[in-house]
Each structure stands twice: as C-alpha cells, then as structure tokens.
Design an enzyme around this catalytic site. Structure first.
Site, PDB file in Angstrom:
ATOM      1  N   ASP A  37      33.111 -35.938   0.081  1.00  0.00           N
ATOM      2  CA  ASP A  37      34.512 -35.520   0.159  1.00  0.00           C
ATOM      3  C   ASP A  37      34.607 -34.945   1.565  1.00  0.00           C
ATOM      4  O   ASP A  37      34.090 -33.851   1.833  1.00  0.00           O
ATOM      5  CB  ASP A  37      34.841 -34.446  -0.883  1.00  0.00           C
ATOM      6  CG  ASP A  37      36.303 -34.032  -0.794  1.00  0.00           C
ATOM      7  OD1 ASP A  37      36.796 -33.823   0.336  1.00  0.00           O
ATOM      8  OD2 ASP A  37      36.959 -33.921  -1.833  1.00  0.00           O
ATOM      9  N   HIS A  38      35.233 -35.687   2.478  1.00  0.00           N
ATOM     10  CA  HIS A  38      35.093 -35.294   3.888  1.00  0.00           C
ATOM     11  C   HIS A  38      35.723 -33.924   4.175  1.00  0.00           C
ATOM     12  O   HIS A  38      35.401 -33.303   5.179  1.00  0.00           O
ATOM     13  CB  HIS A  38      35.605 -36.388   4.835  1.00  0.00           C
ATOM     14  CG  HIS A  38      37.084 -36.450   4.975  1.00  0.00           C
ATOM     15  ND1 HIS A  38      37.890 -37.039   4.043  1.00  0.00           N
ATOM     16  CD2 HIS A  38      37.920 -36.002   5.939  1.00  0.00           C
ATOM     17  CE1 HIS A  38      39.151 -36.948   4.432  1.00  0.00           C
ATOM     18  NE2 HIS A  38      39.199 -36.326   5.592  1.00  0.00           N
ATOM     19  N   HIS A  74      40.308 -33.521  -2.512  1.00  0.00           N
ATOM     20  CA  HIS A  74      40.361 -32.578  -1.393  1.00  0.00           C
ATOM     21  C   HIS A  74      40.963 -31.221  -1.791  1.00  0.00           C
ATOM     22  O   HIS A  74      40.390 -30.168  -1.521  1.00  0.00           O
ATOM     23  CB  HIS A  74      41.164 -33.155  -0.231  1.00  0.00           C
ATOM     24  CG  HIS A  74      40.664 -34.484   0.255  1.00  0.00           C
ATOM     25  ND1 HIS A  74      39.338 -34.836   0.216  1.00  0.00           N
ATOM     26  CD2 HIS A  74      41.301 -35.562   0.784  1.00  0.00           C
ATOM     27  CE1 HIS A  74      39.199 -36.061   0.703  1.00  0.00           C
ATOM     28  NE2 HIS A  74      40.365 -36.519   1.054  1.00  0.00           N
TER      29      HIS A  74
HETATM   30  C1  BG6 Z   1      41.759 -39.363   2.802  1.00  0.00           C
HETATM   31  C2  BG6 Z   1      42.955 -39.944   2.087  1.00  0.00           C
HETATM   32  O1  BG6 Z   1      40.745 -39.053   1.885  1.00  0.00           O
HETATM   33  O2  BG6 Z   1      42.147 -38.180   3.490  1.00  0.00           O
HETATM   34  C3  BG6 Z   1      44.070 -40.227   3.064  1.00  0.00           C
HETATM   35  O3  BG6 Z   1      42.562 -41.146   1.425  1.00  0.00           O
HETATM   36  C4  BG6 Z   1      44.413 -38.999   3.872  1.00  0.00           C
HETATM   37  O4  BG6 Z   1      45.227 -40.705   2.385  1.00  0.00           O
HETATM   38  C5  BG6 Z   1      43.137 -38.399   4.487  1.00  0.00           C
HETATM   39  O5  BG6 Z   1      45.310 -39.377   4.898  1.00  0.00           O
HETATM   40  C6  BG6 Z   1      43.433 -37.063   5.138  1.00  0.00           C
HETATM   41  O6  BG6 Z   1      42.301 -36.643   5.842  1.00  0.00           O
HETATM   42  P1  BG6 Z   1      42.423 -35.714   7.143  1.00  0.00           P
HETATM   43  O7  BG6 Z   1      41.011 -35.424   7.511  1.00  0.00           O
HETATM   44  O8  BG6 Z   1      43.172 -36.512   8.160  1.00  0.00           O
HETATM   45  O9  BG6 Z   1      43.189 -34.509   6.702  1.00  0.00           O
END
Ligand code: BG6
Length: 487
Positions: A176-177, A239
C-alpha cells in the site's frame, strides 16, 4: 540534517510486468534513485520479465527512457550506464513454461531474490506456482504484490490462500504505497516519539478527526479498472483505512512488523458498520469554460450511465475504550479543488472559558499534512497582541518538513524507494498482512452491497469543487464542518 543511506546486501529483483506502466513510472525510477544514493550495491541485479521479445538491449533502452522521463536519469549519464549494466531481461509467459530456465540461470547464489508481481491479480497464482515448481522458491525469496489485493472479501481470501500454498506470510509483501510516504511514517514518530500528544489522544480530549485525501486528477486512462473499483475500493479500503489505523491504533510494544500490524488490525476489527446515512458518494461532472475543459467522469470512462463513485465521504466509529464517542470523518475524491492529503485532529473546547463569551471559544487543531508541503501545524490560541482587553486569536505553529530538513536534507520523495528497499532488508512493517486486508474488505463489502441493494447513485459534483454538498451536510448535521482543502 542529511538523510543517512545504509546500503543493502546484494540482491536480485525480478519484476514480472517489467515493461508495464507501474514499472516504468515508479519501480524502475525508484530503483535508479536508490542506486544513485549509493544504497544499491554494484552487483545487485534487476531482471525485467515480460511476454515480449525485447531482448536485454531492448529492455535496457526502455529502462533508460523510463528513468529519464520519470526519474533523474538525464542528470547523471555515467551513473545511468552503470545502473543499466545491472539490468537483465527474460521473456516469459506467466501461464506457460517457456523462459523459466533462463530466469533460473540468472538467479544464482544465496542472496535475496525478490519477485515483484506488477501484473494482473489473476496471474498471482500461476506465477507463485511456477516460481515454486521451477525450484526458485527458496527461503531467501520474497514476493511483492501490488494493489488491488482482491475486489472484495471473498476474492482477497482466495488470493491469500493461493499465495499461502507456496509462500509463508513472512515472505509476502503486500504494497500500500501510502505506507511508504515519509509523513505517514511520521505519524507514528509524532504519536509515539513525543510525550506531548499521546495523553490527549482519546475521546476525552479529541472532538473528532478528519482525514482528507483530495486529488485534482481524474480517472485518466484507467477507466475500465476504475469503473469496477470506484473510490471506495480504490482509496478508502486501503489508503484511507491505513491512515485511520495509524492515527487510531494503540501504541505497539515495539516498532516491529507484527506488533504494528496487530494494533492496526485491532482498529479495523473495532470499526462499526457504516450507517447508510453516514456515507456520501459523488461523481464529478465536466468543466467547460474558457480557461479549462475537462470531461466529466461518465465521458472519461465512456459510460453515460455509470454509477461508479469518484468521491466518497463517510463517518466512522471505532468501538473501543479510547475512541468511543469520537467520530472519524473520512473523504477522498478525484477532480477536486486541490491536491491535498491531510489529517486534522480536532481537539475539544476548554471546559470553561475564563475570558467570557466575548473572547469566543477556541479549539486546538493538529494538522498533519501528508502531501504536498509535508509538515505538521499545531493551531494554538493566544492573546491578540495590543492593548484594549483580552481578545483571543488562533495562530499556527507551523513545521514544514522540507524547511526543517534544510536544502540538502532530501528524503526519498517516492514511497516506492523506501518500500522496495524494505523488501530487500526483509522488513514487513510498512506492508499489509493478509488478515489486515481481509478485515478491511470485511468492513468495506457491506457498504458497497448496501448501495447496490438500495439502487443508490452517486451525487454529481462540479470538477474543481470540494465535492458534493451532501458531504458538507454530513458534518453540519453534527454541528461540525470540514476544514478547507488547500494545496
Ligand atoms: C492509487 C489509486 O492507489 O493511489 C489512484 O489507484 C490514486 O487512483 C493514487 O490516484 C493516489 O496516490 P498518490 O500517491 O498520488 O496520492
């Protein structure tokens, strides 16, 4: 303050889906940045795997382009060429038998072998099985899987079961980045590294907590995936849920993977089911003006009758001793007014004002900005300067991490840099455990099933706005209001 770089041991990283979008935009540029920083040893190997007949040279060319487009490749040509020496390519059809012996030949020695599944989830099973049958699944093997991890509880359970047939949980790294973002980890440092906040971190002192993840982008070219996912599955289940866990969990006894994940799991399990009138879905509409023109959600996905939500706001309750009575308001959406991810901890008013009604009532707010402009602001109440009586004023005590770290104190900008290095080091703290993912789906599924059963459609909202008016209403009914979405 310069961030310290501790090199990892030599490793082989195999990227299935090596020519795909995620590899080009995120994984390869992140690896190159870690290489530039000196964290990746010279004899590490990065092996791209895909179906195409690219050859090593072709793949190296693609990597060169990717790190120039999305990384810092253009800045240091010599380093880029050295990095490319570590890059290999193997042509494999994930569901066939061809190519596996070539891969086995490249992967030698008893170093860490990490297999990154940057492919459709339907291929996780076949890949896991083939890694196993080709004798590549030794104790030093780790597998990395991307989201979406399932579509609902049943599919997540099935995926977990498939992976568990061939790998131990300690070998599985579910990404989960958001957990790799610098400020997300700082949440834990702020809470558990300071005496200041934790005694107040409960329903006695906290009125409510707001978690906002607002994006300005639309669905772009990901329409077919997004149509099946929607904001609830794409952002809320993972997230925002992770942010909620980190903000609400009990202090783990140690900063170790299972201790942290046990506490997060307890939060998810203590969540009440969301009541239908505590949730708002929205879908963005087109902007047609002189200065900007964006298609609405339905045009973007090519489905004029789509009832997929690009926005969701909800009120959650955690039924435990710490949080009973303190609501958590969560919202996320695309094509909103600004890109801004922030957590606002809204403290209660003082029980009594000694300054009288005319001084007004004031509350403290702790704002934790995840992106952009990462930092923390504590809003405190002071006396308005000057003569003429006691008037109160709220002022921000502001700490921007970029300023605090100074111009040379670069921290890894991209979550993938940190997460991939953690895989190599064998640290699972920032990765989701199988039971956590299942519990999160267990909370999400009834919400989605409820929408379906009631035939609910999302409320339209204007692109560039703060979302549907009903989300404001959700707060107003409780005598509260969202804080602004500011860049
Ligand atoms: C991803 C989603 O996991 O996270 C995307 O699939 C979203 O829809 C993105 O835009 C948002 O990541 P960040 O790091 O740009 O906030």
């Amino acid at each position: 303050m310069v961030s310290r770089v501790i090199p990892v041991d030599p490793f082989d990283l195999v990227i299935f889906g090596g020519t795909g979008d995620l590899a080009r935009r995120k994984i390869l540029p992140a690896l190159f940045r870690r290489y530039l920083s000196g964290q990746i040893p010279q004899d590490a190997r990065i092996v791209g795997v895909a179906r195409g007949d690219l050859g090593r040279g072709g793949f190296q060319g693609m990597v060169r382009e990717a790190v120039c487009d999305f990384g810092q490749g253009a800045a240091d040509k010599a380093a880029l060429e050295a990095f490319l020496n570590a890059v290999h390519y193997v042509q494999i059809d994930a569901t066939g038998l061809r190519g596996w012996s070539d891969l086995a030949e490249i992967l030698q020695g008893d170093r860490v072998h990490a297999f990154y599944f940057s492919v459709a989830p339907s291929l996780f099973g076949p890949l896991a099985e083939r890694i196993h049958t080709h004798g590549l699944a030794g104790p030093n093997v780790r597998i990395v899987v991307e989201k979406p991890f399932g579509h609902d509880l049943a599919s997540a359970r099935a995926l977990n079961a498939t992976l568990a047939e061939h790998f131990d949980e300690s070998q599985i790294y579910r990404i989960d980045h958001y957990l790799g973002k610098e400020t997300v980890q700082n949440l834990m440092a702020v809470r558990f590294g300071n005496m200041l906040f934790e005694p107040l971190w409960n329903s006695q002192y906290v009125d409510h907590i707001q978690i906002t993840v607002a994006e300005t982008v639309g669905v772009g070219g990901r329409g077919s995936y997004y149509e099946r996912a929607g904001a609830m599955r794409d952002m809320m289940q993972n997230h925002l849920m992770q942010l909620l866990c980190l903000i609400a969990m009990e202090p783990p006894a140690k900063f170790d993977p299972d201790a942290v994940r046990d506490e997060k799991l307890k939060v998810i399990r203590a969540l009440d089911p969301v009541k239908p009138h505590h949730i708002v879905r929205g879908q963005y509409e087109a902007v047609t003006g002189q200065e900007s023109e964006f298609p609405g959600y339905r045009e973007a996905v090519g489905n004029p009758r789509s009832s997929t939500e690009s926005y969701v706001a909800l009120k959650a309750h955690i039924s435990n001793w710490r949080w009973a009575g303190t609501p958590f308001y969560l919202r996320t959406g695309k094509r909103l007014v600004a890109r801004s991810s922030v957590i606002n901890v809204m403290f209660k008013e003082t029980p009594h004002s000694i300054f009288g009604e005319e001084a007004g009532r004031h509350t403290n707010v702790l704002s934790i900005r995840l992106q952009p402009n990462e930092g923390i602001t504590l809003h405190v109440t002071i006396k308005e300067p000057g003569p003429g009586g006691m008037r109160l004023l709220d002022v921000p005590l502001d700490m921007s991490f970029a300023e605090a770290l100074g111009p040379d104190g670069r921290h890894p900008a991209d979550a993938y840099e940190r997460l991939i290095m953690d895989v190599i080091r064998g640290n699972q703290t920032l990765f989701m455990r199988g039971d956590e993912v299942e519990a999160a789906w267990g909370w999400t599924d009834p919400v989605i099933a409820g929408w379906k059963a009631r035939g609910e459609v999302p409320k339209p909202y204007a692109s560039g706005s703060t979302g549907p008016g009903d989300a404001d209403q959700l707060m107003r009914r409780d005598g509260r209001g969202w804080r602004g979405i500011n860049p």
